[in-house]
Motif scaffolding. Structure first.
Motif, mmCIF file in Angstrom:
data_model
loop_
_atom_site.group_PDB
_atom_site.id
_atom_site.type_symbol
_atom_site.label_atom_id
_atom_site.label_comp_id
_atom_site.label_asym_id
_atom_site.label_seq_id
_atom_site.Cartn_x
_atom_site.Cartn_y
_atom_site.Cartn_z
ATOM 1 N N UNK A 81 49.525 36.402 39.207
ATOM 2 C CA UNK A 81 48.229 36.550 39.872
ATOM 3 C C UNK A 81 47.853 38.024 39.988
ATOM 4 N N UNK A 82 48.852 38.831 40.357
ATOM 5 C CA UNK A 82 48.607 40.264 40.461
ATOM 6 C C UNK A 82 48.172 40.826 39.119
ATOM 7 N N UNK A 86 44.406 42.780 39.124
ATOM 8 C CA UNK A 86 44.204 44.217 38.995
ATOM 9 C C UNK A 86 43.220 44.622 37.896
ATOM 10 N N UNK A 87 43.294 44.021 36.701
ATOM 11 C CA UNK A 87 42.288 44.407 35.702
ATOM 12 C C UNK A 87 40.866 44.099 36.160
ATOM 13 N N UNK A 156 36.087 43.418 47.524
ATOM 14 C CA UNK A 156 36.817 43.137 48.749
ATOM 15 C C UNK A 156 37.463 41.757 48.705
ATOM 16 N N UNK A 157 36.714 40.796 48.163
ATOM 17 C CA UNK A 157 37.224 39.435 48.069
ATOM 18 C C UNK A 157 38.507 39.354 47.261
ATOM 19 N N UNK A 158 38.592 40.191 46.216
ATOM 20 C CA UNK A 158 39.815 40.213 45.409
ATOM 21 C C UNK A 158 40.896 41.021 46.111
ATOM 22 N N UNK A 210 48.592 48.666 39.097
ATOM 23 C CA UNK A 210 49.084 47.339 38.741
ATOM 24 C C UNK A 210 50.526 47.424 38.279
ATOM 25 N N UNK A 211 50.809 48.369 37.385
ATOM 26 C CA UNK A 211 52.170 48.503 36.878
ATOM 27 C C UNK A 211 53.142 48.838 37.998
#
Lengths: 225, 225
Positions: A81-82, A86-87, A156-158, A210-211
């Motif tokens: 999911x992450x 992130x992208x 914000x939702x993400x 992300x990484x």
DNA sequence: TTTCTGAATTATGAATTCAGAATCTCTCCC
DNA sequence: GGGAGAGATTCTGAATTCATAATTCAGAAA
């Protein structure tokens, strides 16, 4: 005529949805924890009807997970999911950066500089709470300058869905260094008003993040096993 | 062991939320229309409790607007909202295009080609309904190939909010020509597997669409006055 | 007429109640 | 000791009820 009075009471459900969100994000309810309706009704002093409406709303935002006849639990987050989120946030913040650059004033730059300095200072004396506060403020300011409300809301939702990693994986110091370096570049591009470059760097910044998060997560997972 | 039985009845609220969404998107309830709880309870054969939960959910998605003590109405959309939403969708679909290009197989290309042909054919004999269906399928396929579920969901969430313009402003034929020309370019870039270019063209495509929609909207508004 | 007032009606928001599913507990049996 | 299962209990989902706010409408006053 008198000045119009802005009496806008919200519904209990809306109020409760916000409280619930705060509870989840602040860690008052940890990922995977059961949402105890009776207890929450007690603490908030409301009946189950508006509380359940709030639960449904927050669940539709992805912060809670509903299981039929088994109630609600705080959503957990997985590595995949992450890797998806992130992208998306990168694309959104990249756009925000481009829009912000186009509307950037010198006053905006001063505020960004001040936050950037706070970020650097907090990194240097390892005040990680200050760091993340200033960091959040920096990114929020970019969206504010961009002036696209829907964009900020979508982001914000993400963002709130990512909150759960905080309780699983801590960022190591070198991730901060990378982030600060990214910010340096972003500030330079902003000052030069190179909107395309600001967008590119923000996308890369989120990619780096992300990484780092995924690395921290898999480290935490392997440590747990 | 037997095959697991998929008896996961969803809650009434979830079911109703979907019905409500469909009603709004299909135009069964037009923008600005009041949501009559009693009538909907009657037609769906449920009590107000789950219906109101559904209303709250759909409202949180932006398809309905709640006013305290005054119930729900179907959301209307303004030019400035459209101007905000299209760039966001552009950023998201641009990302989808880049991801899709990286995962593109020849089979995918055949499916995209087939849809592109349908789009062109529908444009040529002015079958508007077919056109918009094939067009939607084309864009959805790009997200499917991209393989990022959260990305598609985020996009869809914004897409449904745009639906309302259909009832206000009709696209003129030259907007369709522009769109088909855009698609030609996108197909070429996909075939060449130039992911950056695919992303760029999709962002520009959405930008063109935004201008067309805003033009049609302001034309409709000035015609109405 | 038109406009204002206030009672009657209706709709909304929230609490309560009720039916059924899930969970727990205790007993019984191996 | 260690389940298996019946029954009690708790929890969830949904219907119903109730209080209050909004709307409608009839009648009075301009």
């Amino acid at each position: 005529m008198m000045h119009a009075s802005p009496i806008t009471r919200r519904s209990l459900a809306e109020e409760l949805a916000e409280r619930l969100r705060d509870l989840v994000i602040s860690g008052g309810l940890l990922p995977g924890a059961k949402v105890d309706e009776a207890a929450l009704c007690e603490t908030f002093g409301v009946s189950r009807t508006p509380l359940r409406e709030a639960i449904k709303i927050v669940a539709s935002e992805g912060l809670l997970t509903l299981t039929p006849n088994r109630g609600a639990r705080v959503a957990t987050i997985t590595g995949s999911e992450i890797a998806e989120l992130f992208p998306i946030m990168g694309a959104l913040e990249g756009l925000a950066g481009e829009l912000a650059t186009a509307r950037l004033t010198d006053k905006h730059l001063l505020r960004l500089d001040a936050l950037h300095d706070q970020i650097c200072a907090s990194r240097n004396n390892a005040k990680w709470l200050n760091y993340s506060k200033a960091n959040r403020a920096f990114h929020e300011l970019i969206f504010e300058i961009a002036g696209n409300v829907a964009l900020q809301q979508t982001y914000q939702g993400l963002m709130v869905r990512i909150h759960a990693v905080r309780f699983v994986a801590q960022q190591p110091p070198d991730a901060w260094d990378q982030a600060v370096a990214d910010h340096d570049g972003i500030m330079a591009a902003l000052r030069a008003r190179k909107s395309r470059e600001v967008g590119r760097l923000l996308r890369r910044h989120l990619d780096n993040k992300a990484h780092a998060v995924i690395a921290a997560l898999s480290a935490a997972l392997s440590a747990a096993s």
